[in-house]
Scaffold this motif. Structure first.
Motif, PDB file in Angstrom:
ATOM      1  N   MET A 102     -12.047  84.723  58.092  1.00 26.72           N
ATOM      2  CA  MET A 102     -11.125  85.345  57.247  1.00 26.72           C
ATOM      3  C   MET A 102      -9.780  84.468  57.222  1.00 26.72           C
ATOM      4  O   MET A 102      -9.301  83.940  56.413  1.00 26.72           O
ATOM      5  CB  MET A 102     -10.104  86.093  57.884  1.00 26.72           C
ATOM      6  CG  MET A 102      -9.508  87.286  57.378  1.00 26.72           C
ATOM      7  SD  MET A 102      -8.793  88.443  58.028  1.00 26.72           S
ATOM      8  CE  MET A 102      -7.779  88.126  60.124  1.00 26.72           C
ATOM      9  N   SER A 103      -9.626  83.410  58.492  1.00 31.57           N
ATOM     10  CA  SER A 103      -8.307  82.151  58.182  1.00 31.57           C
ATOM     11  C   SER A 103      -8.713  80.912  57.742  1.00 31.57           C
ATOM     12  O   SER A 103      -7.752  80.574  57.222  1.00 31.57           O
ATOM     13  CB  SER A 103      -8.531  82.015  59.800  1.00 31.57           C
ATOM     14  OG  SER A 103      -9.965  80.839  60.306  1.00 31.57           O
ATOM     15  N   LYS A 104     -10.060  80.867  57.463  1.00 29.28           N
ATOM     16  CA  LYS A 104     -10.138  80.027  56.502  1.00 29.28           C
ATOM     17  C   LYS A 104     -10.344  80.442  54.793  1.00 29.28           C
ATOM     18  O   LYS A 104     -10.195  79.511  53.878  1.00 29.28           O
ATOM     19  CB  LYS A 104     -11.818  78.746  56.699  1.00 29.28           C
ATOM     20  CG  LYS A 104     -12.114  78.178  58.059  1.00 29.28           C
ATOM     21  CD  LYS A 104     -13.791  78.080  58.131  1.00 29.28           C
ATOM     22  CE  LYS A 104     -13.710  77.406  59.332  1.00 29.28           C
ATOM     23  NZ  LYS A 104     -15.109  77.120  59.634  1.00 29.28           N
ATOM     24  N   GLU A 105     -10.704  81.582  54.440  1.00 28.84           N
ATOM     25  CA  GLU A 105     -10.326  82.086  53.581  1.00 28.84           C
ATOM     26  C   GLU A 105      -8.731  82.019  52.853  1.00 28.84           C
ATOM     27  O   GLU A 105      -8.648  81.955  51.676  1.00 28.84           O
ATOM     28  CB  GLU A 105     -10.972  83.261  53.640  1.00 28.84           C
ATOM     29  CG  GLU A 105     -12.962  83.862  53.502  1.00 28.84           C
ATOM     30  CD  GLU A 105     -12.544  84.811  53.483  1.00 28.84           C
ATOM     31  OE1 GLU A 105     -12.498  86.012  53.365  1.00 28.84           O
ATOM     32  OE2 GLU A 105     -13.885  84.707  53.716  1.00 28.84           O
ATOM     33  N   ARG A 106      -8.218  82.239  53.472  1.00 31.38           N
ATOM     34  CA  ARG A 106      -6.950  82.328  53.468  1.00 31.38           C
ATOM     35  C   ARG A 106      -5.524  81.616  53.708  1.00 31.38           C
ATOM     36  O   ARG A 106      -4.597  80.720  53.604  1.00 31.38           O
ATOM     37  CB  ARG A 106      -6.348  83.514  54.530  1.00 31.38           C
ATOM     38  CG  ARG A 106      -6.423  84.818  53.887  1.00 31.38           C
ATOM     39  CD  ARG A 106      -5.321  85.718  55.653  1.00 31.38           C
ATOM     40  NE  ARG A 106      -6.238  86.934  54.908  1.00 31.38           N
ATOM     41  CZ  ARG A 106      -6.117  88.115  55.415  1.00 31.38           C
ATOM     42  NH1 ARG A 106      -5.056  88.007  55.995  1.00 31.38           N
ATOM     43  NH2 ARG A 106      -6.145  89.729  55.450  1.00 31.38           N
ATOM     44  N   GLY A 107      -6.526  80.218  53.955  1.00 27.80           N
ATOM     45  CA  GLY A 107      -6.156  78.932  54.021  1.00 27.80           C
ATOM     46  C   GLY A 107      -5.099  78.542  55.284  1.00 27.80           C
ATOM     47  O   GLY A 107      -4.083  77.487  55.073  1.00 27.80           O
ATOM     48  N   TRP A 108      -5.138  78.968  56.073  1.00 20.45           N
ATOM     49  CA  TRP A 108      -4.422  79.088  57.633  1.00 20.45           C
ATOM     50  C   TRP A 108      -5.568  77.422  58.097  1.00 20.45           C
ATOM     51  O   TRP A 108      -5.237  77.495  59.363  1.00 20.45           O
ATOM     52  CB  TRP A 108      -5.378  80.454  58.609  1.00 20.45           C
ATOM     53  CG  TRP A 108      -4.210  81.329  57.519  1.00 20.45           C
ATOM     54  CD1 TRP A 108      -2.871  81.069  56.877  1.00 20.45           C
ATOM     55  CD2 TRP A 108      -3.655  82.679  58.295  1.00 20.45           C
ATOM     56  NE1 TRP A 108      -2.479  82.482  56.283  1.00 20.45           N
ATOM     57  CE2 TRP A 108      -3.061  83.607  57.420  1.00 20.45           C
ATOM     58  CE3 TRP A 108      -4.520  83.569  58.697  1.00 20.45           C
ATOM     59  CZ2 TRP A 108      -2.464  84.200  57.204  1.00 20.45           C
ATOM     60  CZ3 TRP A 108      -4.406  84.837  59.363  1.00 20.45           C
ATOM     61  CH2 TRP A 108      -3.285  85.778  58.497  1.00 20.45           C
ATOM     62  N   GLU A 109      -5.402  77.029  57.765  1.00 14.75           N
ATOM     63  CA  GLU A 109      -6.150  75.474  58.485  1.00 14.75           C
ATOM     64  C   GLU A 109      -5.038  74.845  58.412  1.00 14.75           C
ATOM     65  O   GLU A 109      -3.549  74.370  58.410  1.00 14.75           O
ATOM     66  CB  GLU A 109      -7.253  74.621  56.886  1.00 14.75           C
ATOM     67  CG  GLU A 109      -8.852  75.686  56.660  1.00 14.75           C
ATOM     68  CD  GLU A 109      -9.306  75.833  57.736  1.00 14.75           C
ATOM     69  OE1 GLU A 109      -9.097  74.676  58.734  1.00 14.75           O
ATOM     70  OE2 GLU A 109      -9.825  76.203  58.432  1.00 14.75           O
ATOM     71  N   ASP A 112      -1.633  73.135  56.708  1.00 12.14           N
ATOM     72  CA  ASP A 112      -0.903  74.348  55.335  1.00 12.14           C
ATOM     73  C   ASP A 112       0.647  74.736  55.749  1.00 12.14           C
ATOM     74  O   ASP A 112       0.631  74.895  56.411  1.00 12.14           O
ATOM     75  CB  ASP A 112      -1.989  75.351  55.882  1.00 12.14           C
ATOM     76  CG  ASP A 112      -1.130  76.709  54.422  1.00 12.14           C
ATOM     77  OD1 ASP A 112      -1.129  75.589  53.894  1.00 12.14           O
ATOM     78  OD2 ASP A 112      -1.876  77.518  54.360  1.00 12.14           O
ATOM     79  N   ASN A 115       2.623  78.151  54.756  1.00 12.62           N
ATOM     80  CA  ASN A 115       2.183  79.435  56.022  1.00 12.62           C
ATOM     81  C   ASN A 115       2.592  79.075  57.714  1.00 12.62           C
ATOM     82  O   ASN A 115       2.024  77.681  57.908  1.00 12.62           O
ATOM     83  CB  ASN A 115       0.605  79.054  56.467  1.00 12.62           C
ATOM     84  CG  ASN A 115      -0.137  80.535  56.872  1.00 12.62           C
ATOM     85  OD1 ASN A 115       0.378  81.281  57.444  1.00 12.62           O
ATOM     86  ND2 ASN A 115      -0.686  81.614  55.969  1.00 12.62           N
ATOM     87  N   TRP A 117       1.540  80.008  60.492  1.00 12.99           N
ATOM     88  CA  TRP A 117       0.184  80.525  61.517  1.00 12.99           C
ATOM     89  C   TRP A 117      -0.636  79.279  62.106  1.00 12.99           C
ATOM     90  O   TRP A 117      -0.880  78.621  61.195  1.00 12.99           O
ATOM     91  CB  TRP A 117      -1.008  81.745  61.149  1.00 12.99           C
ATOM     92  CG  TRP A 117      -0.061  82.479  59.976  1.00 12.99           C
ATOM     93  CD1 TRP A 117       0.135  83.014  59.242  1.00 12.99           C
ATOM     94  CD2 TRP A 117      -0.115  83.680  61.536  1.00 12.99           C
ATOM     95  NE1 TRP A 117       0.580  84.546  59.575  1.00 12.99           N
ATOM     96  CE2 TRP A 117       0.140  84.491  60.185  1.00 12.99           C
ATOM     97  CE3 TRP A 117      -0.562  84.032  62.393  1.00 12.99           C
ATOM     98  CZ2 TRP A 117       0.093  86.245  61.490  1.00 12.99           C
ATOM     99  CZ3 TRP A 117       0.110  85.036  62.780  1.00 12.99           C
ATOM    100  CH2 TRP A 117       0.101  86.422  62.187  1.00 12.99           C
TER     101      TRP A 117
END
Length: 126
Positions: A102-109, A112, A115, A117
Motif C-alpha cells: 500500500m505504501s508503494k502504491e500511494r507513493g510513500w517512497e 517523496d 508526503n 510519511w
C-alpha cells in the motif's frame, strides 16, 4: 503465554492480536509489542528446534515433534509452539506485506517530498 498445547497457544495469540486490531481501529496505542514479540518467538523456537534436532533425521518441515526430554517440562517443545503461532504469524506477515504494498502504491517512497510519511521498510530477515 501460558498455553502448553498448540491449540492453547493459538487461542492466546489470536486474542492478543484481536486486541491490537481493536486498539488500532479506535486509534489507541497498545502497551505491548505483540507482533514483534511473535516474530522473535518464532525465531527463537526455530533455533531451539534446529539445535535440539541436529542429530535427528527428522526436519522442521516434516513437523516431527521432539521428545519430551528435550525441554525442561516447564514449557512446550519448540514444534508445539511453532504450530501454535503459525496462524498468527501468517496474519502478521500478510498484514505487514500489505502495508508495504500500500505504501508503494500511494507513493510513500523515499524522496517523496509531498508526503509527510516516512518510508516503510521491511528487513529481509525479521
Amino acid at each position: 503465554f501460558k498455553g502448553v498445547t498448540s491449540e492453547g497457544i493459538n487461542r492466546e495469540l489470536s486474542s492478543i492480536l484481536e486486541c491490537v486490531r481493536l486498539n488500532r481501529a479506535h486509534n489507541l496505542q497498545s502497551l505491548a509489542i505483540p507482533e514483534t514479540a511473535l516474530l522473535f518467538l518464532a525465531k527463537e523456537n526455530v533455533a531451539k528446534y534446529n539445535t535440539a534436532s541436529k542429530n535427528d533425521s527428522a526436519s522442521l518441515i516434516q513437523g516431527r515433534s521432539l521428545s519430551a526430554e528435550s525441554t525442561s517440562g516447564l514449557e512446550p517443545d519448540p514444534m508445539t509452539v511453532l504450530r501454535g503461532i503459525l496462524t498468527s504469524l501468517q496474519y502478521v506477515v500478510h498484514r505487514h506485506n500489505s502495508a508495504v504494498s500500500m505504501s508503494k502504491e500511494r507513493g510513500w517512497e523515499k524522496g517523496d517530498k509531498q508526503n509527510k510519511w516516512a518510508k516503510i521498510s521491511v528487513d529481509a530477515k525479521p
